[in-house]
Design a protein around this motif. Structure first.
Motif, PDB file in Angstrom:
ATOM      1  N   ALA A   1     -47.078  24.279 -39.856  1.00  0.00           N
ATOM      2  CA  ALA A   1     -46.633  25.541 -40.443  1.00  0.00           C
ATOM      3  C   ALA A   1     -45.214  25.393 -40.954  1.00  0.00           C
ATOM      4  O   ALA A   1     -44.433  24.597 -40.426  1.00  0.00           O
ATOM      5  N   ARG A   2     -44.884  26.183 -41.979  1.00  0.00           N
ATOM      6  CA  ARG A   2     -43.550  26.171 -42.558  1.00  0.00           C
ATOM      7  C   ARG A   2     -43.111  27.602 -42.806  1.00  0.00           C
ATOM      8  O   ARG A   2     -43.829  28.380 -43.447  1.00  0.00           O
ATOM      9  N   LEU A   3     -41.943  27.953 -42.280  1.00  0.00           N
ATOM     10  CA  LEU A   3     -41.365  29.272 -42.487  1.00  0.00           C
ATOM     11  C   LEU A   3     -40.032  29.084 -43.182  1.00  0.00           C
ATOM     12  O   LEU A   3     -39.166  28.355 -42.688  1.00  0.00           O
ATOM     13  N   GLU A   4     -39.851  29.716 -44.328  1.00  0.00           N
ATOM     14  CA  GLU A   4     -38.651  29.464 -45.129  1.00  0.00           C
ATOM     15  C   GLU A   4     -38.058  30.761 -45.654  1.00  0.00           C
ATOM     16  O   GLU A   4     -38.775  31.624 -46.187  1.00  0.00           O
ATOM     17  N   GLY A   5     -36.731  30.881 -45.492  1.00  0.00           N
ATOM     18  CA  GLY A   5     -35.993  31.953 -46.143  1.00  0.00           C
ATOM     19  C   GLY A   5     -36.075  33.311 -45.482  1.00  0.00           C
ATOM     20  O   GLY A   5     -35.753  34.324 -46.113  1.00  0.00           O
ATOM     21  N   PHE A   6     -36.468  33.385 -44.222  1.00  0.00           N
ATOM     22  CA  PHE A   6     -36.579  34.675 -43.533  1.00  0.00           C
ATOM     23  C   PHE A   6     -35.378  34.910 -42.617  1.00  0.00           C
ATOM     24  O   PHE A   6     -34.752  33.975 -42.131  1.00  0.00           O
ATOM     25  N   THR A   7     -35.112  36.180 -42.352  1.00  0.00           N
ATOM     26  CA  THR A   7     -34.198  36.580 -41.289  1.00  0.00           C
ATOM     27  C   THR A   7     -35.014  37.184 -40.154  1.00  0.00           C
ATOM     28  O   THR A   7     -35.800  38.106 -40.376  1.00  0.00           O
ATOM     29  N   LEU A   8     -34.832  36.631 -38.948  1.00  0.00           N
ATOM     30  CA  LEU A   8     -35.540  37.100 -37.753  1.00  0.00           C
ATOM     31  C   LEU A   8     -34.497  37.747 -36.846  1.00  0.00           C
ATOM     32  O   LEU A   8     -33.677  37.062 -36.239  1.00  0.00           O
ATOM     33  N   ARG A   9     -34.554  39.068 -36.774  1.00  0.00           N
ATOM     34  CA  ARG A   9     -33.481  39.825 -36.133  1.00  0.00           C
ATOM     35  C   ARG A   9     -34.049  40.837 -35.138  1.00  0.00           C
ATOM     36  O   ARG A   9     -35.080  41.450 -35.380  1.00  0.00           O
ATOM     37  N   GLY A  10     -33.338  40.984 -34.003  1.00  0.00           N
ATOM     38  CA  GLY A  10     -33.658  42.083 -33.092  1.00  0.00           C
ATOM     39  C   GLY A  10     -34.858  41.842 -32.211  1.00  0.00           C
ATOM     40  O   GLY A  10     -35.407  42.792 -31.641  1.00  0.00           O
ATOM     41  N   GLY A  11     -35.304  40.591 -32.063  1.00  0.00           N
ATOM     42  CA  GLY A  11     -36.444  40.302 -31.193  1.00  0.00           C
ATOM     43  C   GLY A  11     -36.056  40.348 -29.728  1.00  0.00           C
ATOM     44  O   GLY A  11     -34.904  40.122 -29.357  1.00  0.00           O
ATOM     45  N   ASN A  12     -37.030  40.633 -28.878  1.00  0.00           N
ATOM     46  CA  ASN A  12     -36.797  40.715 -27.442  1.00  0.00           C
ATOM     47  C   ASN A  12     -38.031  40.185 -26.720  1.00  0.00           C
ATOM     48  O   ASN A  12     -39.131  40.679 -26.929  1.00  0.00           O
ATOM     49  N   ALA A  13     -37.860  39.145 -25.882  1.00  0.00           N
ATOM     50  CA  ALA A  13     -38.977  38.548 -25.166  1.00  0.00           C
ATOM     51  C   ALA A  13     -38.444  37.855 -23.917  1.00  0.00           C
ATOM     52  O   ALA A  13     -37.240  37.629 -23.785  1.00  0.00           O
ATOM     53  N   SER A  14     -39.342  37.532 -23.003  1.00  0.00           N
ATOM     54  CA  SER A  14     -38.909  36.827 -21.803  1.00  0.00           C
ATOM     55  C   SER A  14     -38.341  35.456 -22.153  1.00  0.00           C
ATOM     56  O   SER A  14     -37.347  35.015 -21.573  1.00  0.00           O
ATOM     57  N   GLN A  15     -38.953  34.759 -23.106  1.00  0.00           N
ATOM     58  CA  GLN A  15     -38.483  33.463 -23.592  1.00  0.00           C
ATOM     59  C   GLN A  15     -38.530  33.470 -25.114  1.00  0.00           C
ATOM     60  O   GLN A  15     -39.498  33.931 -25.708  1.00  0.00           O
ATOM     61  N   GLY A  16     -37.470  32.959 -25.732  1.00  0.00           N
ATOM     62  CA  GLY A  16     -37.488  32.890 -27.186  1.00  0.00           C
ATOM     63  C   GLY A  16     -37.485  34.262 -27.837  1.00  0.00           C
ATOM     64  O   GLY A  16     -38.476  34.675 -28.425  1.00  0.00           O
ATOM     65  N   GLY A  17     -36.368  34.941 -27.748  1.00  0.00           N
ATOM     66  CA  GLY A  17     -36.303  36.285 -28.323  1.00  0.00           C
ATOM     67  C   GLY A  17     -36.580  36.313 -29.808  1.00  0.00           C
ATOM     68  O   GLY A  17     -37.178  37.265 -30.316  1.00  0.00           O
ATOM     69  N   GLY A  18     -36.175  35.270 -30.536  1.00  0.00           N
ATOM     70  CA  GLY A  18     -36.436  35.217 -31.966  1.00  0.00           C
ATOM     71  C   GLY A  18     -37.640  34.374 -32.313  1.00  0.00           C
ATOM     72  O   GLY A  18     -38.509  34.785 -33.081  1.00  0.00           O
ATOM     73  N   VAL A  19     -37.740  33.165 -31.731  1.00  0.00           N
ATOM     74  CA  VAL A  19     -38.815  32.212 -32.044  1.00  0.00           C
ATOM     75  C   VAL A  19     -39.268  31.551 -30.745  1.00  0.00           C
ATOM     76  O   VAL A  19     -38.431  31.070 -29.959  1.00  0.00           O
ATOM     77  N   TYR A  20     -40.583  31.508 -30.525  1.00  0.00           N
ATOM     78  CA  TYR A  20     -41.162  30.794 -29.389  1.00  0.00           C
ATOM     79  C   TYR A  20     -42.135  29.755 -29.922  1.00  0.00           C
ATOM     80  O   TYR A  20     -43.029  30.077 -30.712  1.00  0.00           O
ATOM     81  N   ILE A  21     -41.955  28.491 -29.500  1.00  0.00           N
ATOM     82  CA  ILE A  21     -42.775  27.393 -30.016  1.00  0.00           C
ATOM     83  C   ILE A  21     -43.424  26.663 -28.844  1.00  0.00           C
ATOM     84  O   ILE A  21     -42.736  26.233 -27.907  1.00  0.00           O
ATOM     85  N   GLU A  22     -44.761  26.515 -28.907  1.00  0.00           N
ATOM     86  CA  GLU A  22     -45.494  25.812 -27.863  1.00  0.00           C
ATOM     87  C   GLU A  22     -46.649  25.035 -28.485  1.00  0.00           C
ATOM     88  O   GLU A  22     -47.407  25.585 -29.294  1.00  0.00           O
ATOM     89  N   SER A  23     -46.747  23.747 -28.123  1.00  0.00           N
ATOM     90  CA  SER A  23     -47.852  22.884 -28.580  1.00  0.00           C
ATOM     91  C   SER A  23     -48.023  22.921 -30.091  1.00  0.00           C
ATOM     92  O   SER A  23     -49.138  22.930 -30.606  1.00  0.00           O
ATOM     93  N   SER A  24     -46.927  22.963 -30.821  1.00  0.00           N
ATOM     94  CA  SER A  24     -46.985  22.996 -32.278  1.00  0.00           C
ATOM     95  C   SER A  24     -45.699  22.399 -32.829  1.00  0.00           C
ATOM     96  O   SER A  24     -44.716  22.246 -32.112  1.00  0.00           O
ATOM     97  N   SER A  25     -45.723  22.077 -34.119  1.00  0.00           N
ATOM     98  CA  SER A  25     -44.577  21.388 -34.727  1.00  0.00           C
ATOM     99  C   SER A  25     -44.235  22.005 -36.074  1.00  0.00           C
ATOM    100  O   SER A  25     -44.338  21.367 -37.128  1.00  0.00           O
TER     101      SER A  25
END
Length: 331
Positions: A1-25
């Motif tokens: 996957a490819r994510l380009e040119g975004f703003t990721l703001r105001g996230g809230n989570a136990s782990q990875g408030g903005g981005v969480y990555i598992e078993s992927s590249s």
């Protein structure tokens, strides 16, 4: 996957408030990850959490994120993470008793930093910029600056895994404990690096080497300060030093080390700008004192107060001091 040119703001989570990555590249390009929060007591990654996989961030900004104890900006739990030309800045940790890795916490796995900067992050216990547990970390062409730790390792805390830094700058970091720029107990190699203007409120303004085998080569250790030993404090383990300039640190190295040759342990720092006779990046009364002591015909090649390179230290050089009074531009 490819994510380009975004703003990721105001996230809230136990782990990875903005981005969480598992078993992927995935590849994340030119994104801004800012103002996010991780709430897990035993984990973190306010901006980015990598559980596994081999993700790559290119040209991204990870800023103003918060976590509880670990990794205000980025948390690498396992896997392999590459930060290429990214800026990790202004991230922090909120637990009031102890915290680790204001900018980046590398628990295990492999972290590669290529270019970019880790700056202006803070932690309470260790690693204002980067905190390493058992990860393998390589960094090249990066800047680690303006980070702070109330404890140890204002810029970098290298605990268990190996650290290799090439052509990096570690500058203007501060610690309340040992190691203003770096604190290490693992195997460390620093090559063609600049360690300058770091400050420790205890020991080892540039670097506190607690244990492990280390090498410092073809580098500059300049204008660092501490309550005790502004340069490098070698507590234990081996340190091989070669081709390195030390200047402006007060005490340059304390402890047992191997002199590999080509070192300058009594050098004066080159001027950071015209008017800066003593090379401390400030133009002030100390530069006037230095200039007056050099007054007249230059007697050696290192005539630091001869700003116009005419072989004389005279009124024209004094004018450079007076006209540039204050901090050198760009610092």
């Amino acid at each position: 996957a490819r994510l380009e040119g975004f703003t990721l703001r105001g996230g809230n989570a136990s782990q990875g408030g903005g981005v969480y990555i598992e078993s992927s590249s995935p590849t994340i390009v030119n994104c801004v990850i800012t103002g996010n929060t991780a709430t897990d007591y035993n984990s973190g990654g306010g901006g980015v959490f990598v559980a596994s996989g081999s993700p790559k961030l290119i040209g991204c900004t990870v800023s103003l994120n918060t976590a509880y104890i670990y990794g205000g900006g980025v948390y690498l739990s396992a896997g392999s993470l590459t930060l290429e030309n990214c800026v990790v800045s202004g991230n922090s940790l909120t637990y009031p008793s102890y915290s680790y890795g204001g900018g980046v916490h590398a628990n295990s796995g492999t972290l590669s930093i290529i270019g970019g900067a880790v700056s202006g992050n803070s932690a309470l216990t260790s690693g204002g910029g980067i905190n390493m547990s058992w990860a393998t970390v390589t960094a090249s062409g990066c800047t680690i600056s303006g980070n702070s730790s109330s404890g140890t390792g204002g810029g970098v805390y290298a605990g268990g895994g190996p650290l290799q830094m090439t052509s990096c700058t570690v500058s203007s970091n501060t610690s309340g404990g040992n190691g203003g720029g770096l604190w290490s107990s693992s195997n460390v190699t620093l090559s063609s690096c600049t360690i300058e203007l770091n400050d420790s409120n205890a020991t080892g303004g540039a670097w506190y080497k607690n244990d492990g085998t280390a090498s410092l080569q073809n580098s500059q250790v300049r204008n660092n300060s501490a309550t005790t030993v502004g340069g490098v404090w070698v507590q234990s383990g081996g340190l091989n030093v070669l081709g390195t300039l030390f200047c402006g640190n007060g005490v340059n190295i304390n402890g047992t080390y191997t002199n590999g040759g080509g070192n300058d342990l009594n050098g004066q720092c080159n001027p950071a700008c015209p008017g800066d006779s003593n090379g401390d990046t400030y133009i002030d009364s100390r530069d006037i004192t230095e200039l007056l002591s050099d007054w007249g015909v230059c007697s050696d090649a290192d005539c630091f107060s001869d700003f116009n390179n005419d072989g004389l230290v005279d009124a024209r050089d004094l004018l450079e001091v007076l006209s540039g009074w204050g901090r050198c531009a760009g610092w």
